[in-house]
Design an enzyme around this catalytic site. Structure first.
Site, mmCIF file in Angstrom:
data_model
loop_
_atom_site.group_PDB
_atom_site.id
_atom_site.type_symbol
_atom_site.label_atom_id
_atom_site.label_comp_id
_atom_site.label_asym_id
_atom_site.label_seq_id
_atom_site.Cartn_x
_atom_site.Cartn_y
_atom_site.Cartn_z
ATOM 1 N N GLY A 1 0.815 -1.115 -0.086
ATOM 2 C CA GLY A 1 -0.174 0.032 -0.123
ATOM 3 C C GLY A 1 0.860 1.249 -0.163
ATOM 4 N N ARG B 1 -5.295 0.846 -6.918
ATOM 5 C CA ARG B 1 -4.116 1.518 -6.477
ATOM 6 C C ARG B 1 -3.637 2.767 -7.120
ATOM 7 N NH1 ARG B 1 -2.167 -1.871 -2.382
ATOM 8 N NH2 ARG B 1 -2.511 -4.232 -2.557
ATOM 9 N N PHE C 1 -13.974 3.104 4.311
ATOM 10 C CA PHE C 1 -13.074 2.669 3.580
ATOM 11 C C PHE C 1 -12.619 3.463 2.438
ATOM 12 C CE2 PHE C 1 -11.563 -0.549 0.370
ATOM 13 C CZ PHE C 1 -10.788 -1.199 1.188
ATOM 14 N N ILE C 2 -11.331 3.618 2.188
ATOM 15 C CA ILE C 2 -10.893 4.241 1.040
ATOM 16 C C ILE C 2 -9.825 3.541 0.166
ATOM 17 C CG2 ILE C 2 -10.926 6.704 2.195
ATOM 18 C CD1 ILE C 2 -7.640 5.360 1.945
ATOM 19 N N ASP D 1 -5.310 1.917 10.945
ATOM 20 C CA ASP D 1 -6.624 1.901 11.318
ATOM 21 C C ASP D 1 -6.760 1.410 12.791
ATOM 22 O OD1 ASP D 1 -9.405 1.463 10.824
ATOM 23 O OD2 ASP D 1 -9.412 -0.494 9.836
ATOM 24 N N GLU E 1 3.925 3.926 6.213
ATOM 25 C CA GLU E 1 2.848 2.817 5.982
ATOM 26 C C GLU E 1 2.026 3.867 5.542
ATOM 27 O OE1 GLU E 1 1.392 0.397 5.748
ATOM 28 O OE2 GLU E 1 0.856 -0.329 7.890
ATOM 29 N N ASP E 2 1.018 3.170 4.551
ATOM 30 C CA ASP E 2 -0.190 3.953 3.873
ATOM 31 C C ASP E 2 -1.274 4.296 4.989
ATOM 32 O OD1 ASP E 2 -0.929 1.187 4.613
ATOM 33 O OD2 ASP E 2 -1.725 0.662 2.532
ATOM 34 N N ASP F 1 -5.391 -0.302 -1.993
ATOM 35 C CA ASP F 1 -6.487 -1.140 -3.093
ATOM 36 C C ASP F 1 -7.689 -1.461 -2.177
ATOM 37 O OD1 ASP F 1 -5.079 -2.677 -0.854
ATOM 38 O OD2 ASP F 1 -6.094 -4.341 -2.136
ATOM 39 N N LYS G 1 -6.980 6.755 10.907
ATOM 40 C CA LYS G 1 -8.142 6.723 11.181
ATOM 41 C C LYS G 1 -8.287 6.812 12.902
ATOM 42 C CE LYS G 1 -10.226 4.163 7.428
ATOM 43 N NZ LYS G 1 -10.699 2.560 6.823
#
Ligand code: 5GP
Ligand code: MG
Length: 179
Positions: free
Chosen positions: A48, A168, A155-156, A106, A102-103, A162, A134
Site C-alpha cells: 500500500g 491503487r 473505507f478508502i 486503522d 505506512e499507507d 487497494d 483513522k
C-alpha cells in the site's frame, strides 16, 4: 473524475492529489529537520505505501536509505483483526534511525506488532510515518510522529491503497459510496 468504479464498488473523490502532495511535503520537511545527521533508514510497508514512499522520498533532502517489508495480506474491506507477520526484513537495522512508512493506520494493531518485531533488532530509534490515520478506529496507544492526514472510518482506495487488489493506480484518494 469524481466517481470511480473499483470491481463491484463505487468510490467518490475525498482527498484530491494536490492536497495529498501538500501534506507529503510538510511531513518530509519535518523529517528533514528532525533526522538531519542521522542517515535514516525508511522501511516502507508494501504494497500500500509504494506511491506514498516514492513521493515522500523525493521530498527528503538529507542522506537516507530505503528498504521494503511486507505483511500478510489484507482482503476485502474489513480488517480481520489478525496480527500480521513482518516479512522480507533483509536490511541490518541495528543502530539505525528507522522510519516506518505506512499507507494507513486503522486499529493500529499491525503497527504495534511491527514496532515490537523491529525492536528486537536494536535500532537506535523507530518513528512511524503514515499517510493516513483513522483516529476513530485506533485500539492501541500509538504515537504516529509523522502523519499526513486524518480521515473518518470509511473505507478508502487510491494513491497506492487497494480494494481487493484493484484501485491503487489513482492520483487522488477515494471513499467508498455506501449503497
Ligand atoms: P490496522 O492493523 O491498523 O487495523 O490495519 C492497517 C492496515 O489495514 C493498512 O495497512 C491497510 O492495509 C488496511 N486498511 C485499513 N483501512 C483501510 C482502508 O480504508 N482502505 C484500504 N485500502 N486499506 C485499509
Ligand atoms: Mg498498509
Amino acid at each position: 473524475m469524481d466517481k470511480i468504479q473499483v470491481k463491484d464498488k463505487t468510490f467518490t473523490v475525498s482527498i484530491p492529489e494536490a492536497d495529498i502532495l501538500k501534506e507529503v511535503k510538510r511531513v518530509a520537511a519535518e523529517i528533514n529537520r528532525d533526522l538531519e545527521g542521522r542517515n535514516p533508514l525508511f522501511l516502507a510497508v508494501l504494497n500500500g505505501s509504494f506511491i506514498f514512499a516514492a513521493d515522500l522520498l523525493r521530498e527528503v533532502t538529507i542522506p537516507c536509505e530505503i528498504s521494503f517489508v511486507k505483511l500478510a495480506s489484507y482482503e476485502g474491506v474489513f480488517s480481520t483483526g489478525e496480527i500480521r507477520e513482518v516479512i522480507g526484513l533483509n536490511t541490518d537495522i541495528t543502530g539505525r534511525a528507522v522510519v516506518i512508512v505506512e499507507d494507513i493506520i486503522d486499529s493500529g494493531l499491525t503497527m504495534v506488532h511491527m514496532i515490537e518485531t523491529l525492536k528486537k533488532h536494536n535500532p537506535s530509534s523507530i518513528d512511524v510515518c503514515s499517510l493516513l490515520v483513522k483516529p476513530g478506529n485506533l485500539k492501541v496507544n500509538l504515537d504516529v510522529k509523522y502523519k499526513c492526514l486524518e480521515i473518518p472510518n470509511d473505507f478508502i482506495v487510491g494513491y497506492g491503497l487497494d480494494y481487493d487488489g484493484f484501485g491503487r493506480n489513482t492520483r487522488s484518494i477515494y471513499t467508498i459510496v455506501e449503497e
